[in-house]
Scaffold this active site. Structure first.
Site, PDB file in Angstrom:
ATOM      1  N   GLY A 173       0.849  -1.181   0.000  1.00  0.00           N
ATOM      2  CA  GLY A 173       0.000   0.000   0.000  1.00  0.00           C
ATOM      3  C   GLY A 173       0.886   1.232   0.000  1.00  0.00           C
ATOM      4  O   GLY A 173       2.104   1.158  -0.201  1.00  0.00           O
ATOM      5  N   ALA A 174       0.293   2.387   0.271  1.00  0.00           N
ATOM      6  CA  ALA A 174       1.066   3.622   0.228  1.00  0.00           C
ATOM      7  C   ALA A 174       2.159   3.642   1.285  1.00  0.00           C
ATOM      8  O   ALA A 174       3.315   3.977   0.999  1.00  0.00           O
ATOM      9  CB  ALA A 174       0.129   4.819   0.415  1.00  0.00           C
ATOM     10  N   TYR A 183      -1.139   3.474  -5.444  1.00  0.00           N
ATOM     11  CA  TYR A 183      -1.042   4.149  -4.159  1.00  0.00           C
ATOM     12  C   TYR A 183      -0.079   5.339  -4.132  1.00  0.00           C
ATOM     13  O   TYR A 183      -0.298   6.294  -3.384  1.00  0.00           O
ATOM     14  CB  TYR A 183      -0.639   3.147  -3.072  1.00  0.00           C
ATOM     15  N   LYS A 216      -5.590   8.658  17.549  1.00  0.00           N
ATOM     16  CA  LYS A 216      -5.440   9.904  16.766  1.00  0.00           C
ATOM     17  C   LYS A 216      -6.260   9.870  15.487  1.00  0.00           C
ATOM     18  O   LYS A 216      -6.733  10.910  15.017  1.00  0.00           O
ATOM     19  CB  LYS A 216      -3.961  10.165  16.479  1.00  0.00           C
ATOM     20  N   ASP A 274       1.654  12.764  16.201  1.00  0.00           N
ATOM     21  CA  ASP A 274       0.798  12.107  15.216  1.00  0.00           C
ATOM     22  C   ASP A 274      -0.600  12.705  15.213  1.00  0.00           C
ATOM     23  O   ASP A 274      -1.245  12.814  14.164  1.00  0.00           O
ATOM     24  CB  ASP A 274       0.742  10.601  15.504  1.00  0.00           C
TER      25      ASP A 274
END
EC number: 1.1.1.94
Length: 336
Positions: free
Chosen positions: A9-10, A50, A194, A247
């Site tokens: 994925g990315a 991605y 988060k 984050d």
């Protein structure tokens, strides 16, 4: 080092690119379960799905096929799948002698209507691969920026010094700082919560409630995150670091944040299905919100912002109603 990244994925692709460009000259392989995706990346030397605008470095190898055939001789295995796939992959890696670290953030989902609660990644690992040397790589990081070599700081979290050391050796570079932390509970709670709070902040921005409201939401969200973390055994100072405050600020305010974007789209009147479909990528907060609240309720921890996000996602509240409920709560001491 010989490094294996499982999941293209990315974020997995970005970490593989960064490791492959490390000055130490690591041998890095990026594995995907999809043979067609692997063939496409080999042909284009790019992850067109991605990270379409970023070329894969020449030294980066690509692979597919059975996982067990990939990790022989590896010095480090990085699992870059969503939380939902972690249990399966860790089961396949349970006999791996190399340190294993995951990138996913969130609590594992449980069946609807179940009285059980979702587990953090290290708790899943303790169930299915208790002898694995394991940990997490977390912190404020958008995949595109890491893949482009823009300055980033992350946290290598594990109770095992060998895992923390392996992650630092593999990834610490002029463009990527990696700090070690043995509080894996705190690091993972920060990464899970988060995303939920970013949906709330996106809602706030989408409704044009102002910068005062955004600051209040992020600050009180940090208090929620910390309460849950302390109840689960984390250290308070972890939440003032990269995997907590860092984050949260990035995901709640950055324009590249998918979770923030979900909140903005809901504020504009889109349905949850429309919002998710428009992203083209996973927004972890949509799937982890219920599990965060589930675990908080089990621990007796009050998390009103997260509760409001779940009610909004479930269609039980309209955006403005969710804001009104939060603002109309009784006054209380701040540091409680």
């Amino acid at each position: 080092m010989k490094i294996l990244v499982l999941g293209a994925g990315a974020w997995g692709t970005a970490v593989a690119i960064s490791a492959a460009q490390h000055p130490a000259g690591h041998a890095v392989t990026l594995w995907t379960r999809d043979a067609h995706q692997c063939a496409d990346m080999l042909a284009a030397r790019c992850n067109t799905r991605y990270l379409p605008a970023i070329a894969l470095p020449a030294p980066l190898a690509l692979a597919d096929g059975p996982v067990q055939a990939q990790w022989a001789g590896a010095d480090l295995v990085i699992v870059a799948t969503p939380t939902a796939a972690l249990r399966s992959l860790l089961t396949q890696l349970r006999d791996c002698p190399a340190p294993v670290a995951w990138l996913c953030k969130g609590f594992e989902a449980v069946p609807a209507g179940s009285n059980a609660f979702g587990l953090l990644a290290h708790e899943v690992c303790a169930q299915v691969a208790p002898h694995l040397l394991s940990g997490a790589l977390s912190g404020p990081s958008f995949a595109q920026e890491v893949a482009r070599g823009q300055p980033t700081a992350l946290v290598a979290a594990s109770e095992h010094a060998s895992v923390r050391d392996a992650l630092v050796q593999a990834l610490h570079s002029p463009s990527l700082r990696v700090y070690a932390n043995d509080d894996i509970v705190g690091v993972e709670v920060g990464g899970a919560v988060k995303n939920v709070l970013a949906i709330a902040t996106g809602l706030c921005d989408g409704l044009a409630l102002g910068l005062n409201a955004r600051a209040a939401l992020i600050t009180r969200g940090l208090a929620e995150m910390t309460r849950l973390g302390l109840a689960l055994g984390a250290r308070a100072e972890t939440f003032m670091g990269l995997s907590g405050l860092g984050d949260l600020v990035l995901t709640a305010t950055g324009d590249l944040s998918r979770n923030r974007r979900v909140g903005q789209l809901l504020a504009q009147g889109q349905s949850l299905e429309q919002a998710v479909n428009s992203l083209g990528h996973v927004a972890e907060g949509v799937y982890s919100a219920r599990t965060v609240v589930q675990r908080a309720r089990h621990m007796g921890v009050e998390m009103p912002i997260s509760e409001g996000v779940v009610a909004l996602l479930d269609g039980l509240l309209r955006p403005l109603d969710a804001v009104s409920i939060l603002m109309e709560r009784d006054p209380k001491q701040e540091c409680v």
